[in-house]
Structure formats: C-alpha cells, structure tokens
Design an enzyme around this catalytic site. Structure first.
Site, PDB file in Angstrom:
ATOM      1  N   HIS A 239       0.853  -1.197   0.000  1.00 46.28           N
ATOM      2  CA  HIS A 239       0.000   0.000   0.000  1.00 46.28           C
ATOM      3  C   HIS A 239       0.887   1.245   0.000  1.00 46.28           C
ATOM      4  CE1 HIS A 239      -2.664   2.963   2.406  1.00 46.28           C
ATOM      5  NE2 HIS A 239      -3.002   3.040   1.134  1.00 46.28           N
ATOM      6  N   HIS A 408     -12.408   1.308   0.078  1.00 40.37           N
ATOM      7  CA  HIS A 408     -10.954   1.156  -0.106  1.00 40.37           C
ATOM      8  C   HIS A 408     -10.226   0.698   1.145  1.00 40.37           C
ATOM      9  CE1 HIS A 408     -10.165   4.699   2.283  1.00 40.37           C
ATOM     10  NE2 HIS A 408      -8.938   4.841   1.857  1.00 40.37           N
TER      11      HIS A 408
END
Lengths: 485, 135
Positions: A239, A408
């Site tokens: 990420h 998300h």
C-alpha cells in the site's frame, strides 16, 4: 445552515441512503451513501457527510456524489468519496483525488503454505524491513535524471518492464495496465520533478505498509481460483502511492486553481474543493500533470513488488517448493480518470474522481483483465493493522449504482492525536506480536496512530458494500508480517 | 507556562492546528512552529543554518499556505528547520530570511498544507486561523 442528521437521509435499502438535492440550496446533485445505519451513525461524528454535501456543489456533476462505508473526514472531499463530472461542462478537482495521487494497493499471491513459511517468518520480516526503503525522509536507492523521470511518467509500468522490474503479466494485472495515457511531464513544476527523482521505489510512512498475509477464508472458490488465491497460502499486500512527487503536483495545482475559480466564476463552500473546467487550459494542464503522478505510483508499487519478490527468493529459495509471487491485481484508490458509465440510462464518458474509493468494475466490463472477465475486477480492501483484509470483486450492480466503485479500506474513526493518547506504541507492538503478527515499524508514535482501534471494523465496511450489492466477497486475509514506515 | 500561539485540533484522518498571533507575520511564525511540533521535529543545535526564500505576495491565506509548504519542502529535501524568521515586504514579493538548524529526526511526515476551510480572521487574540495538514 442545514444540519446533517440521520433524519435528512432517505433510505433506499439497508445499505443505501440518499441526501436529496434540495437539502441545501447550493447542491447540484444528490449524495448517495453506501453504508449500514450503524456506520452512518458513526460517520455523523465527523464532517465526512457534510464534506460530501459540499462536494455536490461542484459544477457539471452527473448522477450523484457517492460515499462509501469507510467514509471519514478529509479536507474538501470526504475520504471514501466518488464524483463524476461531465467532460464538456464539468470540472476536475485536485482535492477530489488527493495529495497522494494514485495511492493504491497491490496484492501478490503465492503457492507458499503457512506451514512452509513459518520457520522463516522472522527472517522474511527482517529482510523485507531492510530491503524496502521506508519511513520518514528515507530516499530510494534508485536515482533518476529529470529526463528519465519524465519518460517514466509517460510510460508508467511499461517503464518498469523495460528496465527489468516488471513482467507482461504484471502489466496486464494492473489497473489501466499501469499507465494513464495523456501524461504531460511539461506540465510539472521543477520542484515536482526534483522531488520525484529520488523517491521511486520507496514506501513512505503514515498508513503505507507492506503486509504478508495468510488467506484464512475463501467465499467464492471460482473467483479465488481465477485469482490464484488458495486457503492457507501466503499473499502480500503493498500500500503506497506517488510519494512527494504526487504531493507536489497536487500542491502546485490546488494553489493555481485558487485563482482559476475566480477566473471561471466558480463559487465553492471550501477552498480545498478548488477546481477548473476540464475543457480549460488549467484543467488540461492538471490532468496532464496528475496522470504523471498516477503513472509514477504504478511504477512505485511495481518497484516495491520487485524488492519483495527478491526478498522472498533470498529467504525462501531452496526451502519451499515455489517462492514466486504472482500479481493478482494493482489498483488505485485516489485517482481521476475518464471512464464510460451509464448516466440516466445512457452510456457516457465522464471524469470520475475517486478519493479513498476503489474502482470495482463488474464482470465483462471494459478495461478489466481478460482472465477476470467472468468474475469481475478484484477489489482490494486492506484492513487496519492487526485485522483482516478482504478481496472482493466488482459487480453488475456497482456498474449501475456507484460508477463502478467500492470501498478502499477500514476508514479511520479516531483522530491521530486521540489514538496516541489512548494507545501506547510499545504496548500495541507487544499485543500484536502476542497475536502472532511480526511488526516492523519506523516509529512507535506512528504505530500508535495506526492502531486497529483507530479504524472502523473492516468486516462491517465489507458487509455494507456486499449488502448494497456493489461488491462480492472472495477471500479474507489475516496479517503475519507488517512493515510500516 | 510557555506561550506557543498554536494548539492541535482534532481531525479524524489528518492533522490540524489552531494558530493565533498579534499580526500576520507572527501568525506565520506560530504556524511554522506548530507545524514543526506536529512533525515532532528534533534538531542539532550545533549545526546552524541560514536560508532565504521569496514568495509572491497574494492573499493572506495563500501566503500562509505557500510559506508552510516551502518549509515542508526544506524539511524533506534539505533536512532544515527554523526558529527565527525575518519578513521583508518588497511589494510584489515577500522575502523571508530564516535562521535554524539541521534536522536530526522527525516522528511524522506531513504531505502538504491544505486550504481546507482556511480563513484568517480577527479574534480576541489578534489574528486566528485553523490549518489542516494532509498526512
């Protein structure tokens, strides 16, 4: 001033709510929220819904401003927001994309079982932590010239492939094949270029992470099989985004657009919502620059994946049958893109802003990998550190109801200062280690800010998008190793 | 009790400070010190640094954001933080002369200074504003 409360919401279903356009006189479209009643009630504790109402005042919006169940207060747009604007009469808003342009997630699958990797977990964590440049102010071991950076910005992940960091399969399993067309390096400031030359291949700090997970549950065996996800096998999530390069691009254009809104006579409730008509020199310049930032981020995650692959090889080669990591998917959750969507029953190209929201295209949608045509696009939902992450797929309903978008992540519920007041980093570290998670963190206060209790329950977030029909469960992952900057 | 001229304000995802000062240049200084405080910036007092930069004179909100973003850039690119500031108004330009130190560490990275609800108003403490930072 109109007060935001549960009373103003019109219930469409248990997981879909709407604020009608007449709630506030400056709204141009309704606001549609995908969340359970409980998550909506939680969201009322901050300004996320008010920010969605503010976003609904942008010129040239089509459909509704959408908000996902992981919504939380941002600046200008709420995090978890999706807005579509008309290409002729609409605007592009850098704040609707964010400073971390193309912040996103990639998921890599393996055929390594937990039993195989267990003796090597510590080694893997140590070497990942050493090999991945992470933390505040840590630069890359890769230095590019300004010309090389400009070329990379245009090519996106193809630049990574050309330089030996990516395979063709990696590109095919990346949103937009890792490259937004129309990137214009000449629209970048000198400062943006300067910041970009030393940051490609770095994780950064804050909520960015690399996580080694174990796949604990499979909900859709066909989709999981297609993605190469198998119960009790290891997977890796990365990420991060466009680092200081993207931050500078957004800073430059938010500043420039302060005068653009005056030039074009645009009135907004918040200066951070500044925008410019898409069909204007300012709008076109931002699009060209923003696409550079997006392509930079695709390369960044690819370079980090390369480092992770090399680390797996170094630690596990000769010790497990197959140490290779296959890219399941890489996607953006802070981005602006031109996409075709149904608006009032007609297919139209619109400019989609996703700020803390994930593209979730359903089966047979254009732009998803050929091997995922039947199952829909993978939707990656990382949880908070120490909790589950989820792999979902987009659905036909997401294409009809949410501009092909879904949640998300877990979404923050506690401020950073509150988290630091309530959680002691060292205690959290011990607690997570006791539960079997190997954490490598750059700073203990930073770790405390990212404590699981600072986030919503990701399972509830997932139940909301699944309940609303805008995503479908595929697999649940639980963390074994977390590397944080 | 030490007078800071800033205090942290709760924000779910990012960081915010409320800043107050008698005049605009003092407001800039307090905002800079507040931002460094949020970052947990530590410096090496044995390595003093002199720095200068210029900003375009625009609205107060724009100058405030430009000023803080410039300081963020100097943290990131040059590991520099400052505690003394001189402002020289040259009509279209604002020249800022800074004295500070080499940064030794920071606990938290700030990505950018935002314009979110940024209003500079007159209050009981002089000028006041609340600044939101993206982290």
């Amino acid at each position: 001033m109109s007060t935001i409360s549960l009373n103003i919401l019109e219930k469409i279903s248990d997981y879909e709510w709407e604020i009608p356009q007449d709630f506030r006189s400056d709204m141009r479209v309704p606001v549609r929220l995908f969340a359970s009643r409980r998550l909506i009630e939680e969201a009322l504790n901050d300004k996320s819904i008010e920010q969605a109402v503010n976003a609904s005042t942008l010129p040239g919006l089509v459909g509704a401003v959408m908000v996902m169940p992981d919504m939380h207060q941002g600046y200008g747009f709420p995090i978890g927001g999706v807005a579509a604007t008309d290409l002729k009469n609409g605007v592009i808003s850098p704040g609707g994309i964010g400073y971390d342009i193309n912040c996103g997630v990639r998921l890599l699958a393996s055929r390594i079982s937990l039993a195989e990797v267990e003796p090597w977990i510590k080694d893997l964590a140590t070497l990942l932590n050493q090999n991945v440049p992470s933390g505040v102010g840590v630069g890359s071991d890769l230095r590019l010239s300004v010309d090389e950076l400009a070329e990379a910005c245009v090519l996106g992940s193809r630049w990574a492939k050309r330089n030996g960091y990516a395979t063709e399969e990696d590109l095919l399993h990346t949103e937009e094949n890792g490259c937004l067309s129309g990137a214009k390096p000449e629209k970048l400031s000198k400062r943006a270029l300067q910041r970009g030359t030393s940051q490609l291949g770095t994780l950064g700090a804050g909520n960015h992470f690399i996580e080694v997970d174990i796949i604990t549950e499979i909900f859709d065996p066909i989709a999981a099989q297609t993605m190469g996800l198998h119960k009790d096998d290891i997977a890796v999530q990365i990420h991060t985004g466009s680092r200081g390069f993207g931050h500078q691009i957004c800073t430059d254009y938010v500043r420039r657009f302060q005068s653009a809104i005056q030039k074009y006579g645009i009135k907004l409730p918040d200066k951070q919502l500044v925008c410019a008509p898409i069909d204007s020199p300012e709008g076109q310049d931002y699009l060209g620059a923003m696409r550079c930032g997006a392509n930079f981020a695709f390369i960044n995650r690819q370079l980090l994946a390369n480092k992770v692959r090399m680390t797996f090889e170094r630690v596990l080669a000769g010790k497990v049958d197959d140490w290779h990591l296959k890219l399941v998917y890489d996607l953006a959750h802070n981005i602006g893109k031109f996409e075709n969507h149904l608006v009032d029953g007609q297919k139209r190209e619109v400019c989609i802003h996703r700020k803390g929201a994930t593209r979730a295209f359903g089966p047979h949608s254009e732009g998803i990998p050929v091997d995922y045509k039947e199952i829909g696009q993978p939707v990656l939902v990382p949880g908070s550190m120490g909790t589950s992450s989820w792999v979902l797929t987009g659905t036909k309903i997401s294409m009809e109801r949410s501009f092909g978008s879904s949640c998300h992540g877990a979404g923050r519920v506690m401020s950073r200062s509150q988290a630091k007041r309530e959680v002691w980093g060292e205690d959290l570290l011990k607690r997570l280690e006791k539960s079997g998670i190997d954490i490598r963190a750059g700073s203990m206060p930073g770790l405390a800010e990212e404590a699981p209790e600072a986030y919503k329950d990701v399972d509830q977030v997932v139940e909301s998008v699944v309940g609303a029909g805008i995503a479908k469960k595929v697999a649940r992952l639980n963390p074994l190793i977390v590397i944080k900057g | 009790m030490k007078f800071h001229g800033f205090e942290e304000v709760e924000h779910t995802a990012d960081l915010a400070i409320r800043v107050w000062a008698a005049d605009f240049y003092a407001l800039l200084i307090h905002a800079a010190l507040g931002m460094y405080d949020l970052m947990g910036a530590q410096y090496n007092p044995n390595i003093p640094i002199l720095q200068t930069f210029e900003l375009t004179n625009a609205s107060q909100a724009e100058v405030l954001v430009d000023f803080l973003n410039e300081l963020l850039f100097l943290v990131e690119e040059s590991n520099q933080i400052f505690d003394q500031f001189q402002f020289v108004d040259e009509n279209a330009r604002l020249r800022i002369e800074l004295t500070g130190y080499k940064l030794s560490s920071i606990n938290r990275h700030i990505k950018a200074v935002t314009f979110h609800n940024l209003e500079i108003s007159e209050g009981s403490k002089g000028l006041e504003t609340t600044i939101t930072f993206d982290v």
